[in-house]
Write a protein that holds these residues in place. Structure first.
Motif, PDB file in Angstrom:
ATOM      1  N   ILE A  27      50.862 -38.622 -23.920  1.00  0.00           N
ATOM      2  CA  ILE A  27      51.643 -38.499 -22.482  1.00  0.00           C
ATOM      3  C   ILE A  27      50.496 -37.163 -22.063  1.00  0.00           C
ATOM      4  N   ALA A  31      48.750 -36.528 -19.248  1.00  0.00           N
ATOM      5  CA  ALA A  31      49.190 -35.587 -18.306  1.00  0.00           C
ATOM      6  C   ALA A  31      48.471 -34.698 -17.560  1.00  0.00           C
ATOM      7  N   ASN A  32      47.415 -34.499 -18.533  1.00  0.00           N
ATOM      8  CA  ASN A  32      46.161 -33.744 -17.810  1.00  0.00           C
ATOM      9  C   ASN A  32      45.001 -34.687 -17.481  1.00  0.00           C
ATOM     10  N   ARG A  35      46.284 -34.426 -13.761  1.00  0.00           N
ATOM     11  CA  ARG A  35      46.591 -32.898 -13.262  1.00  0.00           C
ATOM     12  C   ARG A  35      45.068 -32.254 -12.455  1.00  0.00           C
ATOM     13  N   ILE A 162      55.610 -37.520 -18.659  1.00  0.00           N
ATOM     14  CA  ILE A 162      54.194 -37.619 -18.319  1.00  0.00           C
ATOM     15  C   ILE A 162      54.103 -36.415 -17.080  1.00  0.00           C
ATOM     16  N   LEU A 163      55.516 -37.262 -15.764  1.00  0.00           N
ATOM     17  CA  LEU A 163      55.459 -36.890 -14.568  1.00  0.00           C
ATOM     18  C   LEU A 163      55.810 -34.995 -14.846  1.00  0.00           C
ATOM     19  N   SER A 165      55.311 -33.683 -18.258  1.00  0.00           N
ATOM     20  CA  SER A 165      53.650 -32.690 -18.262  1.00  0.00           C
ATOM     21  C   SER A 165      52.808 -32.345 -17.073  1.00  0.00           C
ATOM     22  N   TRP A 166      52.891 -33.328 -16.263  1.00  0.00           N
ATOM     23  CA  TRP A 166      52.036 -33.129 -14.887  1.00  0.00           C
ATOM     24  C   TRP A 166      52.688 -31.896 -14.448  1.00  0.00           C
ATOM     25  N   SER A 167      53.505 -31.956 -13.748  1.00  0.00           N
ATOM     26  CA  SER A 167      54.104 -31.156 -12.599  1.00  0.00           C
ATOM     27  C   SER A 167      54.444 -29.502 -13.737  1.00  0.00           C
ATOM     28  N   ARG A 168      54.192 -29.664 -14.835  1.00  0.00           N
ATOM     29  CA  ARG A 168      54.318 -28.512 -15.526  1.00  0.00           C
ATOM     30  C   ARG A 168      55.865 -27.604 -15.298  1.00  0.00           C
ATOM     31  N   THR A 173      61.554 -31.112 -18.003  1.00  0.00           N
ATOM     32  CA  THR A 173      61.300 -31.339 -19.733  1.00  0.00           C
ATOM     33  C   THR A 173      62.276 -31.562 -20.204  1.00  0.00           C
TER      34      THR A 173
END
Length: 340
Positions: A27, A31-32, A35, A162-163, A165-168, A173
């Motif tokens: 995941i 996500a990384n 990004r 994933i979203l 983590s992608w968006s931080r 989270t």
């Protein structure tokens, strides 16, 4: 008798916890990569319940990232053999089996067209897993009943993880991490008030907006799959532009409302329909008419919408049996549908 469908519904909290506990590495990697890609558009590839999961993720990504999300017709690759120019795109392919040729072909075409492609799949290894840049095992475990339940939920949970983590986004989270306990509470909710009105119904509407519209679409499909009951999903705004014309006295309407900016709008539509003598149910305290269904407030508008499907699944399994069907084995369906 306890059906396989009921057993699998009861497994939803544990399945979600298993996914979040064991798939964090892939995941984070997906996500990384998203990004780093910084896509200008996201596309989804799926059919059936998996397409409803993709539809949920469409709204979540648009709300969270401000990125447009479009659904690609798998026949573009499998039938029309049209190359897609996706060098600036990300793609999410969703499938329980990972085996349907048209989904695999479109995912491979998206990757070949330049998209960073993520497959959310309950079977690895699988052709769809092989076709993607990243293959995420949704960890739902074996699903024997034909109607997807825990695999639908875990597909969305994987996408939301994933979203987040992608968006931080720390709030999203936290909301995703606490979904297993919210699902556990949602299992205990009683939606049996729907049984009598729908036991003898011929047709009904499912309403929602935003992510809850994807839940309405999944709910309508389960009516057809397990109960041979015609149901259509509409935006609570769209239903007033024509479809309302067949909503007469006692016509059933089930509205899925989350604790988000669309809740008041959905409640307002339901109040109008109930005033016209439709038999309305809604997961909101804001409606001034209709019957209120219990819900779990998760503390985040996106996960709040997802939690609505859990008590509905419990209800639809009961309705299927009440209408004289076996929800595990709908007559005209099979578990894995392979389309070209």
């Amino acid at each position: 008798m306890t059906t396989k469908m009921r057993e699998e519904i009861n497994e939803i909290p544990a399945a979600a916890a298993r996914l979040l506990d064991t798939s964090r590495t892939v995941i984070a990697e997906a996500a990384n990569a998203l990004r780093d890609k910084d896509p200008g558009v996201v596309v989804t590839i799926a059919r059936g319940s998996s397409d409803h999961a993709a539809h949920f993720l469409k709204y979540a990504i648009e709300l969270q990232m401000g990125l447009p999300v479009a659904s690609l017709g798998p026949s573009l690759a499998s039938i029309y053999e049209t190359p897609m120019k996706l060098g600036k795109a990300a793609a999410f392919a969703v499938s329980q089996s990972g085996a349907s040729p048209d989904i695999v072909a479109m995912a491979r075409g998206a990757r070949d067209g330049g998209a960073t492609t993520v497959s959310l799949v309950n079977t690895l290894p699988s052709p769809l897993g092989d076709a993607a840049t990243f293959a995420v095992d949704i960890k739902a475990g074996p699903e024997i009943a034909v109607a997807a339940t825990k695999s639908f939920v875990n597909s969305v949970v994987a996408g939301l993880a994933i979203l987040a983590s992608w968006s931080r986004d720390e709030a999203l989270t936290r909301a995703v991490d606490t979904l297993p306990e919210h699902f556990d509470k949602a299992l205990a909710l009683d939606w049996s008030a729907l049984l009598e009105p729908l036991k003898s119904a011929d047709s009904l509407y499912m309403l929602g907006r935003g992510p809850a519209l994807a839940i309405a679409a999944e709910a309508a499909l389960k009516c057809k799959e397990t109960c041979e009951l015609h149901a259509e999903a509409y935006s609570s705004a769209e239903v007033l532009h024509g479809p309302v014309s067949i909503v007469g006295r006692d016509f059933p309407v089930v509205a899925f409302a989350a604790r988000d900016k669309a809740e008041a709008s959905i409640a307002g539509t339901v109040s109008k329909l109930a005033a016209g003598n439709a038999t309305c149910f809604i997961t909101s305290d804001q409606a001034t008419a209709g019957h209120k269904l219990p819900f779990i407030a998760t503390g985040h508008p996106i996960t709040d919408a997802l939690a609505l499907i859990v008590p509905y699944y419990g209800f639809i399994e009961s309705l299927s049996r009440a209408r004289g069907f076996n929800p595990d084995k709908p007559v005209a369906l099979k578990k894995v549908t392979e389309t070209q």
